[in-house]
Design an enzyme around this catalytic site. Sequence first.
Site, PDB file in Angstrom:
ATOM      1  N   LYS A 112     -48.109  55.484  77.240  1.00 24.94           N
ATOM      2  CA  LYS A 112     -47.017  54.610  76.808  1.00 24.94           C
ATOM      3  C   LYS A 112     -46.235  55.179  75.632  1.00 24.94           C
ATOM      4  O   LYS A 112     -45.049  54.886  75.478  1.00 24.94           O
ATOM      5  CB  LYS A 112     -47.545  53.211  76.468  1.00 24.94           C
ATOM      6  CG  LYS A 112     -48.028  52.484  77.712  1.00 24.94           C
ATOM      7  CD  LYS A 112     -48.124  50.991  77.516  1.00 24.94           C
ATOM      8  CE  LYS A 112     -48.500  50.354  78.860  1.00 24.94           C
ATOM      9  NZ  LYS A 112     -48.595  48.910  78.816  1.00 24.94           N
ATOM     10  N   LYS A 195     -49.539  54.069  89.536  1.00 22.02           N
ATOM     11  CA  LYS A 195     -49.858  52.639  89.550  1.00 22.02           C
ATOM     12  C   LYS A 195     -48.578  51.805  89.550  1.00 22.02           C
ATOM     13  O   LYS A 195     -47.604  52.149  88.889  1.00 22.02           O
ATOM     14  CB  LYS A 195     -50.754  52.369  88.336  1.00 22.02           C
ATOM     15  CG  LYS A 195     -50.534  51.097  87.570  1.00 22.02           C
ATOM     16  CD  LYS A 195     -51.442  50.992  86.369  1.00 22.02           C
ATOM     17  CE  LYS A 195     -50.650  50.389  85.208  1.00 22.02           C
ATOM     18  NZ  LYS A 195     -51.264  49.250  84.564  1.00 22.02           N
ATOM     19  N   LYS A 198     -45.242  47.095  85.542  1.00 17.87           N
ATOM     20  CA  LYS A 198     -44.078  46.323  85.107  1.00 17.87           C
ATOM     21  C   LYS A 198     -43.061  47.204  84.420  1.00 17.87           C
ATOM     22  O   LYS A 198     -41.869  47.072  84.617  1.00 17.87           O
ATOM     23  CB  LYS A 198     -44.496  45.233  84.103  1.00 17.87           C
ATOM     24  CG  LYS A 198     -45.353  44.146  84.653  1.00 17.87           C
ATOM     25  CD  LYS A 198     -45.509  43.062  83.585  1.00 17.87           C
ATOM     26  CE  LYS A 198     -46.896  42.497  83.498  1.00 17.87           C
ATOM     27  NZ  LYS A 198     -47.804  43.169  82.566  1.00 17.87           N
TER      28      LYS A 198
END
Length: 332
Positions: A112, A195, A198
């Site tokens: 991230k 994956k 969102k």
Amino acid sequence: SPRVLSGIQPTADSFHLGNYLGAVRQYVAMQEGYDAFYCVVDLHAITVDYKPELLRRRSRVAAAQLFAAGLDPERSTVFIQSHVREHTELAWILICLTGMGEAGRMTQFKDKSAKYGETSAGVGLFTYPILQAADILLYQANQVPVGADQKQHLELTRDLAQRFNHRFGETFTLPEPYIVKGVEKITDLQDPTAKMSKSSSSPAGILDLLEEPGPLRKKVMRAVTDTGSEILFDEENKPGIANLLRILSALTGTPIPELETRYAGQGYGTFKKDVAEAVAVAFTPIRERTEKLLADEAGLDKMLAAGAAKARAVAAETMEKVRDRAGFLPTL
Ligand code: AQP
């Protein structure tokens, strides 16, 4: 009965199929036989760029989706993380027990923070898994239903619990991850080795719980598959078909080998149509119930206040012990 806790972030306008199969559906199932606590982790959601107005709306949508998916406020404690102040308080104490190297090894942080550049990622993003540990340990959870991506954070949580117990005396229950085989990693429809996420999937790669059947069908029909025509579960060579098989199997309860036999010689078209149908059938009632819950904001906020009160009672009891064992003076 054993206790279960899990949290889910209000970081998008809707949960997606990966969140649903990997987490939310397990939450609902675990109301049976567990003392269940589920929270919308708004404090985690601010570890990346966000807008206050959007966070407020998404927190309500997330909570409404949890109820709509089948969480029963009579049987489960559903609440908003920031409503229980003890989460941040315990997080601070655990932060002080965590090594920099230990936190730096978390792969979710590496993934991230990559998009912000090494030095501009927030410190909150770095400490994210420690706040998560606080969420879990506050409720003395035995089981934590999560997708495979969260396994490493669960290990950190156990390490921190053990460290605290060792240094200050037996205080925390050691939690176990509860990972359901087959649905622990639902992948992106456009990039079937990544994956479904969102924040990192493109809209075409995600199936949103609040989407109408029309767009859902279109996305499934356009899902990336290989050039062959056989419906076989081959993760290595046919990751797109493997993902769709996993989805259809999870939604219909039909084992994958049985699906392979059923679709033998039928080509991708029929198969994809059935996957799309199964997704629409599963999502439609949840979408309709979510809309109803959101139409009565005051009612929803009341349900969340009741959840927070129940959660606070448990969290306060743990924190009282923690403060005492860690050496803080009591307030009179
Ligand atoms: N693709 C997935 N397959 C199976 N389980 C998944 N989960 C997430 N994606 C998949 C599980 O959903 C729960 C809630 O996740 P979260 O809100 O904490 O966020 P996340 O894990 O970081 O999921 P996202 O969609 O990738 O959100 P963003 O982009 O906001 O970070 C977790 O139990 C997770 O394992």
